[in-house]
Design an enzyme around this catalytic site. Structure first.
Site, PDB file in Angstrom:
ATOM      1  CE  LYS A  35      -1.475   1.206   3.874  1.00 11.45           C
ATOM      2  NZ  LYS A  35      -2.095   1.298   5.191  1.00 11.45           N
ATOM      3  CB  THR A  36       3.733   2.398   2.068  1.00  9.89           C
ATOM      4  OG1 THR A  36       3.048   2.176   3.298  1.00  9.89           O
ATOM      5  CG2 THR A  36       4.576   3.652   2.182  1.00  9.89           C
ATOM      6  CG  ASP A 225      -2.150   4.958   4.760  1.00  7.87           C
ATOM      7  OD1 ASP A 225      -2.817   4.025   4.275  1.00  7.87           O
ATOM      8  OD2 ASP A 225      -1.042   4.788   5.307  1.00  7.87           O
ATOM      9  CD  GLU A 226      -3.430   2.110   8.043  1.00  6.08           C
ATOM     10  OE1 GLU A 226      -4.476   1.446   8.074  1.00  6.08           O
ATOM     11  OE2 GLU A 226      -2.302   1.608   7.946  1.00  6.08           O
ATOM     12  CD  GLN A 256      -4.366  -4.450   7.850  1.00  6.84           C
ATOM     13  OE1 GLN A 256      -3.366  -4.166   8.514  1.00  6.84           O
ATOM     14  NE2 GLN A 256      -4.352  -4.511   6.525  1.00  6.84           N
ATOM     15  NE  ARG A 614       0.504  -6.417  11.059  1.00  6.29           N
ATOM     16  CZ  ARG A 614       0.187  -5.720   9.971  1.00  6.29           C
ATOM     17  NH1 ARG A 614       0.957  -4.743   9.568  1.00  6.29           N
ATOM     18  NH2 ARG A 614      -0.885  -6.026   9.269  1.00  6.29           N
TER      19      ARG A 614
END
Length: 743
Positions: A35-36, A225-226, A256, A614
C-alpha cells in the site's frame, strides 16, 4: 518524468491505483499488499501528469508513517529529477489541522501561538475544572471524566448534548456537563487546544467560507491512508477538504480497523461508495509479506467477521512453515517457550530484531521480560510515549511552550520554580491573586513582580525569572531551532539541575535497565530530535516542533533499528512487520478482551488478524492453562480465535486438555467443605441466575461485566468490572443490577 519507470515493478492492480488521478478513488489494500509503495508512486505519477506537488496533501495516522511516505516520495522525485519543484504535504490529521489553524486560525479567533495540550495536560485542567465547577461524580477520576469529554468531542457532542453520548449514566451527566464547560473555559484562558479540539476547530475552519475556500484552492488532491481508522470528525474533515473537486483517494482495509474504542467508525470506509457513487475501486490482494500458511491461518479467522469487504489475500511467497500453537501450563512456562523460540530463530540465522512478542496488554509481558533478562536476550519494550512523559522532557517542553505561548499558564506553573529558585507555593499564590485582581495573565504578573510588594523575599527571585524568560524570548528569534533548545536547557538551569540528580542504574532494581538514558542524556536527545526536525522541514518553527512533540503516538516510539527483540501490544504493532511473531496470552477474556466479549468481538478479531499478519516467516501463538491475575491464579481458556484457524496450516493445535470457557461457568465456590467433599452451602442455595462474563447494568455504577461469582456466607457475591468505576464486589440479590440483553 518517465511514466514507465514510475510503474516499474507494480502489479496490475497497483498500476490501476497509481494511474487514477482525478475523481474519487478507493483502494482496498490487504495486509502486506504494498500500500505505501502505491501511495508514494501515485504521488510521483500525479506530479508527472502536471499536478503541482504543493497541491497534494497526504494524511495518515502516525508520524512514523508520514515520515516514511515523505522519504519515499523524495526518493521517487529525485529518481525522476523532479525534486526541485516543491514537496507535497504529508502529516497526520492532527498535525495537518494544527498547521491549518496556525495559518488560518485567526478567522476563528485562534492565536497562531496556541499550545497543544496532551492527555496529561487535559487531566490536570479537568481536575482544576472540577474544583471550579463542583465535585467529581461518584466513582470517577479526573482522567475518566477527561475520557468522557474526549468521547463526546469525537462525536461532536457539546456539554449541552451529553444525553446523546452512549453509555453515560444519567446521574453523571449534569456534573460532567458542568466540568466540560469549565474545562473549555480553562483551555481558552491558557491559549490551548486539546487533541480533539484540533480536529473540531480544523473542521470549523474548513466550514468557514473564506478560509475553507482558500484551503481547498491550495490543496486540490487529497490522499488518506488507513481510512478505516477515521472517526466522524476526520470523515467530515476529508469531505470538506475534497469539496466539489472530489479528488479524494482513500486507502485502507476494513479487516484492519482496530480503533473503534478511540472513536474510529468502520462505516466510513464501508460506505465510501455511497458517498462517492462514481468512485473507482481497486482491490490490492497480492501479499508480499507473509508465507501462504500464515495468510491462510489469518484469512480463516477474519472471514468470520460480517462487517468487511470480501477479498482474498493471495500469497506471493512460498508455502512456509505451519503456524505453531503452544499450550503451556502458566505464564512462566510460556515465557520459557518464548526464549526457546528466539534461540531457534537465532540458530537459523535471524537477528533479535527479526523477532517480536505481541500481547493484548503490556502488563501481561512481565514474565516474558523477566525470562529475557535472565537469558541475556536484548529486548526493547515499546512503552508508548514514555520518553515524552519523562519529568525532564516535560520540564523542557514546558519552558518551550511558555516561550512560544506566554498565556500557557499550565506550563508556566510547572517550571516557575524548576529548578528551585525561591518561588514557592506562597509566592505563586500571590502572583495568581495579583493576576486575577488586575485581569492579566500569570506571565504578566511575573513581569510586574517589582510592583507586588507582598511577594516579600521572593520578589527578587521572581524578577530574576522574568529576566531569564525575557532573554530567552529574544534569543528565540535570533538562532536556529536546535541551537535555541540547547540554550534553553543550559540557561534555565535544567542541565545542571538534572546532572546533580543523575545516578547510576541499580542492578538490583528491575525497573532500571542498563540502556536507560540519564536525564541529561534525554535532554540531549530532545536537541537531536529538534535537529532532525530542522532537516526534515524547510521552515522549522518552534510552534511546529512543539506540535510534533505533542502529537507523538505510541506507534511512533517503537524502535526497530537495533538488534533487539521487540515487545509490544497488538495495537502498537500496526504498520510493522517481523520475521518471527509470537503472540502470548491468546486466551478468552484477554483476546477477545473481557469488556469486548458481547458487542466488540469483531474488532477484537480484527486486532488478532493484524497481529497474525505482521509475521513474515514464522508465527507462534501461545496460551496457558492458568495465568496470574491480580495476585491469584485463574483457569484460562484458549481464545476462540485459535479455534477458528484452519487446522490444515497449524502445528500443535490440540486444545483438548483445556476446560470449557471460563465465561460460561455459573460460579466459583470456595467455602468450607464437609468430610465427604460436598459443598453443603451451595446445595442449599438455588442456582445463581447470573454467570461469569455476563454484561449487567448497575443503577449507580453503570455498565459492567461479571468477572467471577462466589459464595460469601449464604449469598452469591460477584466481582464486577465496571466501565467507569473499576472492579466492585457486589452482593447479587441485594444490588440494583439488571442483566443486559445480548444481541
Amino acid at each position: 518524468m518517465a511514466i514507465d519507470t514510475i510503474l516499474d515493478g507494480l502489479n496490475e492492480q497497483q498500476q490501476a491505483a497509481v494511474r487514477h488521478v482525478d475523481g474519487p478513488l478507493l483502494v482496498v489494500a490487504g495486509a502486506g499488499s504494498g500500500k505505501t509503495r502505491v501511495i508514494t508512486r501515485r504521488v510521483a505519477y500525479m506530479i508527472s501528469q502536471g499536478v503541482a506537488p504543493q497541491r497534494i496533501v497526504a494524511i495518515t495516522f502516525t508520524n512514523r508513517a508520514a515520515n516514511e511516505m515523505l522519504g519515499r516520495v523524495r526518493m521517487e522525485l529525485e529518481r525522476h529529477g523532479q525534486d526541485g519543484g516543491g514537496r507535497p504535504l504529508m502529516a497526520t490529521f492532527h498535525a495537518f489541522s494544527a498547521f491549518l489553524l496556525r495559518v488560518y486560525g485567526r478567522v476563528l479567533g485562534i492565536d497562531p501561538n496556541f499550545s497543544i495540550f496532551d492527555t496529561t495536560d487535559r487531566n490536570k485542567l479537568v481536575k482544576a475544572a472540577c474544583g471550579d465547577a463542583g465535585a467529581l461524580p461518584v466513582g470517577l477520576t479526573a482522567a475518566k471524566v477527561g475520557d468522557r469529554i474526549g468521547h463526546a468531542k469525537t462525536r461532536l457532542i457539546g456539554p449541552d448534548q451529553l444525553e446523546q453520548l452512549p453509555g453515560l449514566p444519567e446521574y453523571q451527566r449534569a456534573a460532567i456537563a458542568r466540568i466540560y464547560r469549565r474545562y473549555q473555559d480553562l483551555l481558552r484562558e491558557n491559549g490551548g487546544l486539546d487533541f480533539d479540539d484540533l480536529l473540531i476547530r480544523g473542521l470549523e475552519l474548513l466550514e468557514n467560507e473564506e478560509a475553507g475556500e482558500a484551503i481547498r484552492r491550495k490543496y486540490q488532491y487529497l490522499l488518506i491512508d488507513e481510512y478505516q481508522d477515521t472517526n466522524r470528525i476526520q470523515y467530515h474533515l476529508a469531505r470538506r477538504l475534497a469539496g466539489e473537486r472530489r479528488n479524494i483517494c482513500a486507502t485502507g482495509d476494513p479487516d484492519q480497523s482496530i480503533y473503534g474504542w478511540r472513536g474510529a467508525d468502520l462505516r466510513n470506509i464501508l460506505d465510501f461508495q455511497k458517498d462517492y457513487p462514481d468512485a473507482k475501486v481497486v482491490f490490492l490482494e497480492k501479499n508480499y509479506r507473509s508465507t501462504a500458511c500464515i495468510l491462510k491461518a489469518a484469512d480463516s479467522v477474519i472471514v468470520r467477521n460480517r462487517e468487511r469487504k470480501e477479498k482474498v489475500l493471495v500469497p506471493v511467497l512460498g508455502q512456509g512453515e505451519p503456524v505453531e500453537v503452544h499450550t503451556l501450563d502458566d505464564e512462566g512456562e510460556e515465557a520459557e517457550r518464548v526464549v526457546r523460540i528466539i534461540r531457534e530463530a537465532k540458530r537459523d540465522g535471524m537477528g533479535y530484531a527479526d523477532v517480536a512478542i505481541f500481547c493484548r496488554v503490556n502488563s501481561l509481558l512481565r514474565a516474558v521480560e523477566t525470562s529475557l533478562r535472565e537469558a541475556g536476550i536484548p529486548y526493547e519494550l515499546a512503552r508508548g510515549v514514555g520518553f515524552f512523559q519523562k519529568r525532564e522532557i516535560r520540564d523542557l517542553v514546558a519552558y518551550l511552550r511558555v516561550l512560544g505561548n506566554p498565556d500557557d499558564q499550565l506550563a508556566l506553573e510547572r517550571i516557575i520554580n524548576v529548578p528551585t529558585r525561591g518561588i514557592g507555593q506562597l509566592a505563586q499564590s500571590v502572583l495568581k491573586e495579583y493576576a486575577a485582581e488586575q485581569s492579566v495573565s500569570l506571565i504578566e504578573a511575573v513581569r510586574r513582580a517589582g510592583q507586588i510588594e507582598r511577594l516579600g523575599k521572593s520578589q527578587a527571585s521572581v524578577l530574576r525569572f522574568a529576566e531569564l524568560m525575557g532573554r530567552l524570548v529574544k534569543a528565540k528569534d535570533e538562532m536556529g531551532l536546535s541551537e535555541f533548545v540547547k540554550r534553553v536547557i543550559h540557561e534555565s538551569g535544567l542541565h545542571d539541575y538534572y546532572q546533580r540528580q543523575s545516578r547510576s542504574p541499580d542492578p538490583d532494581d528491575e525497573d532500571d535497565r542498563p540502556d536507560e538514558l540519564s536525564p541529561v542524556a534525554n535532554l540531549d536527545e530532545l536537541v537531536a530530535t529538534a535537529q532532525a526536525f530542522e532537516y526534515d522541514n524547510e521552515k522549522p518553527t518552534l510552534q511546529d516542533f512543539l506540535a510534533q512533540v505533542s502529537l507523538v503516538s505510541d506507534v511512533d516510539t517503537v524502535k526497530t533499528d537495533s538488534d533487539r527483540v521487540t515487545l509490544l501490544t497488538m495495537h502498537a504493532a500496526k504498520g510493522l512487520e517481523f520475521g518471527v511473531v509470537v503472540i502470548v496470552a491468546a486466551e478468552e477474556e484477554i483476546i477477545p478482551h473481557v469488556l469486548a466479549m458481547e458487542d466488540g468481538v469483531e474488532e477484537e478479531r480484527r486486532l488478532f488478524f493484524v497481529a497474525m499478519t505482521r509475521a513474515k516467516q514464522r508465527l507462534h501463538i501461545c496460551c496457558a492453562h492458568r495465568r496470574a491475575t491480580r495476585g491469584s491464579y485463574r483457569r484460562s481458556v484458549p481464545s476462540r480465535f485459535i479455534r477458528e484457524i484452519d487446522p490444515k496450516v497449524v502445528k500443535g493445535l490440540d486444545l483438548s486438555s483445556f476446560s470449557r470457557p471460563a465465561r460460561n461457568f455459573q460460579f466459583v465456590i470456595n467455602p468450607k467443605r464437609t468430610e465427604s467433599g460436598t459443598n453443603t452451602a451451595a446445595a442449599a442455595l438455588p442456582k445463581c441466575s447470573y454467570r461469569s462474563g455476563q454484561r449487567i447494568y448497575h443503577e449507580k455504577f453503570g455498565y459492567g461485566v461479571i468477572e467471577e461469582i462466589y459464595l460469601s456466607g449464604n449469598r452469591y457475591t460477584a466481582g464486577i468490572r465496571f466501565h467507569s468505576a473499576g472492579v466492585k464486589k457486589i452482593v447479587l440479590d441485594l444490588a440494583p443490577i439488571h442483566p443486559v440483553a445480548e444481541s
